[in-house]
Scaffold this motif. Structure first.
Motif, PDB file in Angstrom:
ATOM      1  N   VAL A   1       0.836  -1.201   0.000  1.00  0.00           N
ATOM      2  CA  VAL A   1       0.000   0.000   0.000  1.00  0.00           C
ATOM      3  C   VAL A   1       0.872   1.253   0.000  1.00  0.00           C
ATOM      4  N   ASP A   2       1.895   1.285   0.835  1.00  0.00           N
ATOM      5  CA  ASP A   2       2.785   2.448   0.886  1.00  0.00           C
ATOM      6  C   ASP A   2       3.487   2.679  -0.453  1.00  0.00           C
ATOM      7  N   LEU A   3       3.947   1.601  -1.080  1.00  0.00           N
ATOM      8  CA  LEU A   3       4.599   1.721  -2.378  1.00  0.00           C
ATOM      9  C   LEU A   3       3.631   2.237  -3.434  1.00  0.00           C
ATOM     10  N   THR A   4       2.389   1.766  -3.397  1.00  0.00           N
ATOM     11  CA  THR A   4       1.387   2.208  -4.364  1.00  0.00           C
ATOM     12  C   THR A   4       1.112   3.697  -4.207  1.00  0.00           C
ATOM     13  N   LYS A   5       0.998   4.156  -2.975  1.00  0.00           N
ATOM     14  CA  LYS A   5       0.789   5.586  -2.742  1.00  0.00           C
ATOM     15  C   LYS A   5       1.966   6.403  -3.248  1.00  0.00           C
ATOM     16  N   GLU A   6       3.173   5.932  -3.006  1.00  0.00           N
ATOM     17  CA  GLU A   6       4.359   6.654  -3.478  1.00  0.00           C
ATOM     18  C   GLU A   6       4.444   6.653  -5.000  1.00  0.00           C
TER      19      GLU A   6
ATOM     20  N   ALA B   1      -4.476   4.229  -0.884  1.00  0.00           N
ATOM     21  CA  ALA B   1      -4.308   3.159  -1.879  1.00  0.00           C
ATOM     22  C   ALA B   1      -4.926   1.876  -1.340  1.00  0.00           C
ATOM     23  N   PHE B   2      -5.435   1.056  -2.268  1.00  0.00           N
ATOM     24  CA  PHE B   2      -6.034  -0.232  -1.937  1.00  0.00           C
ATOM     25  C   PHE B   2      -5.512  -1.277  -2.921  1.00  0.00           C
ATOM     26  N   VAL B   3      -5.126  -2.460  -2.392  1.00  0.00           N
ATOM     27  CA  VAL B   3      -4.522  -3.487  -3.252  1.00  0.00           C
ATOM     28  C   VAL B   3      -5.131  -4.878  -3.071  1.00  0.00           C
ATOM     29  N   PRO B   4      -6.389  -5.018  -2.644  1.00  0.00           N
ATOM     30  CA  PRO B   4      -6.917  -6.359  -2.417  1.00  0.00           C
ATOM     31  C   PRO B   4      -7.545  -7.008  -3.644  1.00  0.00           C
ATOM     32  N   PHE B   5      -7.653  -6.274  -4.735  1.00  0.00           N
ATOM     33  CA  PHE B   5      -8.435  -6.735  -5.885  1.00  0.00           C
ATOM     34  C   PHE B   5      -7.689  -7.815  -6.669  1.00  0.00           C
ATOM     35  N   LEU B   6      -8.445  -8.728  -7.238  1.00  0.00           N
ATOM     36  CA  LEU B   6      -7.859  -9.857  -7.950  1.00  0.00           C
ATOM     37  C   LEU B   6      -7.694  -9.596  -9.439  1.00  0.00           C
TER      38      LEU B   6
ATOM     39  N   SER C   1     -10.903   8.776  -8.394  1.00  0.00           N
ATOM     40  CA  SER C   1     -10.159   7.527  -8.210  1.00  0.00           C
ATOM     41  C   SER C   1      -9.525   7.118  -9.521  1.00  0.00           C
ATOM     42  N   ILE C   2      -8.390   6.444  -9.403  1.00  0.00           N
ATOM     43  CA  ILE C   2      -7.722   5.813 -10.538  1.00  0.00           C
ATOM     44  C   ILE C   2      -7.472   4.368 -10.139  1.00  0.00           C
ATOM     45  N   SER C   3      -7.898   3.444 -10.971  1.00  0.00           N
ATOM     46  CA  SER C   3      -7.796   2.031 -10.614  1.00  0.00           C
ATOM     47  C   SER C   3      -7.572   1.207 -11.868  1.00  0.00           C
ATOM     48  N   GLY C   4      -7.346  -0.095 -11.663  1.00  0.00           N
ATOM     49  CA  GLY C   4      -7.225  -0.976 -12.816  1.00  0.00           C
ATOM     50  C   GLY C   4      -6.392  -2.201 -12.536  1.00  0.00           C
ATOM     51  N   SER C   5      -6.223  -3.013 -13.551  1.00  0.00           N
ATOM     52  CA  SER C   5      -5.423  -4.229 -13.447  1.00  0.00           C
ATOM     53  C   SER C   5      -3.942  -3.884 -13.531  1.00  0.00           C
TER      54      SER C   5
ATOM     55  N   VAL D   1      -6.132   4.007  -6.332  1.00  0.00           N
ATOM     56  CA  VAL D   1      -5.599   5.135  -5.571  1.00  0.00           C
ATOM     57  C   VAL D   1      -6.603   6.277  -5.611  1.00  0.00           C
ATOM     58  N   THR D   2      -6.582   7.080  -4.546  1.00  0.00           N
ATOM     59  CA  THR D   2      -7.464   8.238  -4.466  1.00  0.00           C
ATOM     60  C   THR D   2      -6.884   9.229  -3.470  1.00  0.00           C
ATOM     61  N   ASN D   3      -7.243  10.495  -3.648  1.00  0.00           N
ATOM     62  CA  ASN D   3      -6.927  11.522  -2.657  1.00  0.00           C
ATOM     63  C   ASN D   3      -8.165  11.950  -1.884  1.00  0.00           C
ATOM     64  N   SER D   4      -9.296  11.331  -2.196  1.00  0.00           N
ATOM     65  CA  SER D   4     -10.555  11.677  -1.551  1.00  0.00           C
ATOM     66  C   SER D   4     -10.738  10.861  -0.276  1.00  0.00           C
ATOM     67  N   ASP D   5     -10.833  11.550   0.873  1.00  0.00           N
ATOM     68  CA  ASP D   5     -11.050  10.847   2.135  1.00  0.00           C
ATOM     69  C   ASP D   5     -12.398  10.137   2.146  1.00  0.00           C
ATOM     70  N   SER D   6     -13.420  10.802   1.619  1.00  0.00           N
ATOM     71  CA  SER D   6     -14.758  10.202   1.629  1.00  0.00           C
ATOM     72  C   SER D   6     -14.824   8.983   0.716  1.00  0.00           C
ATOM     73  N   LEU D   7     -14.185   9.055  -0.444  1.00  0.00           N
ATOM     74  CA  LEU D   7     -14.196   7.893  -1.330  1.00  0.00           C
ATOM     75  C   LEU D   7     -13.393   6.755  -0.720  1.00  0.00           C
ATOM     76  N   ALA D   8     -12.277   7.071  -0.061  1.00  0.00           N
ATOM     77  CA  ALA D   8     -11.481   6.040   0.594  1.00  0.00           C
ATOM     78  C   ALA D   8     -12.297   5.332   1.675  1.00  0.00           C
ATOM     79  N   GLU D   9     -13.102   6.087   2.416  1.00  0.00           N
ATOM     80  CA  GLU D   9     -13.957   5.477   3.431  1.00  0.00           C
ATOM     81  C   GLU D   9     -14.978   4.537   2.795  1.00  0.00           C
ATOM     82  N   LYS D  10     -15.547   4.953   1.678  1.00  0.00           N
ATOM     83  CA  LYS D  10     -16.514   4.104   0.987  1.00  0.00           C
ATOM     84  C   LYS D  10     -15.862   2.822   0.481  1.00  0.00           C
TER      85      LYS D  10
END
Length: 399
Positions: free
Chosen positions: A62-67, A74-79, A203-207, A221-230
């Motif tokens: 997660v830290d590497l993805t944010k950097e 950042a979120f990395v659980p998706f398959l 948000s920016i996401s993908g495979s 990845v996102t900079n939105s606190d509210s979207l991150a909570e969702k």
């Protein structure tokens, strides 16, 4: 059948825009004991114990993805990319909400409309400028002013141009903007008009296995606190397992690529432009001449009269050249969609694209014997056995 033998890499030329080569360390992670393990976790009523420290690997990824993307969350659980799409849409789109996507004929992902309709969303198509091969922002502004949209899910899987995040935000100021960057994740460090998380995409996401040379997985990845909570609230109900080995493989990929991420992205684009120019010079009908043929990793080739894309696709496959034929927005009919990201990962540069283009011309335009072309394809592939842009060394031999 010898399954393990069938799974081994054979010498071939990979022009798939949807694949890439893992580094040896990233590939080793997929064969580790973590492939079948869960990280430590606690809830008010349960503890999932882990003695190997996998949670630290998750946090590091997660830290590497944010950097890597300059993001706050950042979120990395998706398959996969589709798994990510399902999670994002159900996290941010209200029940019965209006969602705008790219039409498949304009480069949108084939599955997006069906997924949105399956969740009960109202789907509309983004206006697309077929001459410039990009979103028509003026038409979009007029349409959203007349009838607001809840979410724009920009899902370009066939794209020669980078989306303009600020122009899209200006055209749809009230919408949640989600970029599915499955094809672009490895290129975003060289695309400042797209990698915009404040005043651009929510948000920016993908495979993670196309231009980003990681395992088959997904990230957001996102900079939105509210979207991150969702997203955090939604993920436990869409991802019961993040597959720890792929998390480790992604962490290794990001760690190795980090110091080279801009150079790598720029080289992919430079190679794509050179390949397109070489193909055009040899007589192929290549899309996008008005803007240098491509701004991304993709190159589109229209087949001539008398040749169906499927005939080209089958012939290329028999010659050990991996390609895709899909509907191209430039013609609204099927053609070759080529990609240079894996060739770049091998260590190829612009001058090597002339050799690649010549092989395609020999096979598809001059109709040379496929066996002779295949032998030269194998020779070229064997000349690039490793991976570039993997840590401190210029190239690492792949196993």
């Amino acid at each position: 059948m010898d399954v393990l033998a069938a799974l081994q890499r054979r010498p071939s030329l990979n022009l798939f825009p949807i694949e890439n080569r893992l580094s040896p360390r990233a590939a080793a992670a997929l064969a580790s004991d973590a492939v079948n393990r869960y990280p430590y976790s606690e809830t008010p009523v349960a503890v999932y114990g882990d003695v190997t420290g996998l949670k630290d690997v998750y946090d590091y990824c997660v830290d590497l993805t944010k950097e890597f993307y300059g993001a706050r969350h950042a979120f990395v659980p998706f398959l996969s990319g589709l798994h990510t799409m399902h999670t994002v849409l159900t996290a941010v789109a209200p029940p019965g909400g209006r969602v705008m996507v790219l039409a498949p004929d304009d480069g949108g992902h084939y599955a997006t409309v069906t997924i949105c309709e399956g969740f009960g969303y109202e789907v509309d198509y983004l206006p697309f400028d077929r001459q410039r091969l990009e979103i028509d922002h003026a038409a979009l502004a007029a349409r959203t002013a007349e009838r607001p949209v809840d979410v724009i899910y920009l899902d370009a899987s066939t794209a020669l141009r980078f989306p303009d995040a600020r122009a899209l935000r200006a055209a749809a100021p009230g919408a949640i903007l989600c970029l599915d960057a499955s094809h672009l994740l490895g290129l975003l460090p060289a695309a400042p008009q797209t990698l915009v998380l404040d005043g651009g995409f929510d948000s920016i996401s993908g495979s993670t296995h196309k231009t980003l040379p990681g395992p088959q997985k997904g990230l957001l990845v996102t900079n939105s606190d509210s979207l991150a909570e969702k997203m955090a609230a939604r993920i436990p109900f869409t991802a019961s397992s993040s597959h720890s080995a792929t998390v480790g493989s992604l962490a290794i990929t990001l760690e190795e690529l980090m110091p080279h991420r801009v150079e790598y992205a720029q080289q992919i684009i430079a190679n794509a432009r050179r390949l397109a120019g070489e193909l055009a010079g040899l007589g192929f009908d290549v899309a996008g001449e008005e803007f240098g043929h491509t701004d991304t990793h993709q190159v589109w080739v229209h087949p001539p009269e008398g040749n169906t894309p499927h005939e080209w696709g089958r012939l290329l496959t028999r010659t050990d050249i991996r390609t895709t034929t899909v509907v191209l927005p430039s013609s609204r009919s099927s053609g070759l969609r080529l990609g240079t990201q894996e060739l770049t990962r091998w260590g190829m540069k612009e001058n090597d694209m002339a050799r690649v283009a010549e092989l395609l011309a020999r096979l598809l335009l001059r109709h040379e014997d496929s066996g002779k072309v295949a032998a030269d394809v194998a020779d070229l592939a064997r000349a690039f056995p490793g991976v570039a842009y993997a840590g401190a060394s210029a190239a690492v031999t792949a196993g």
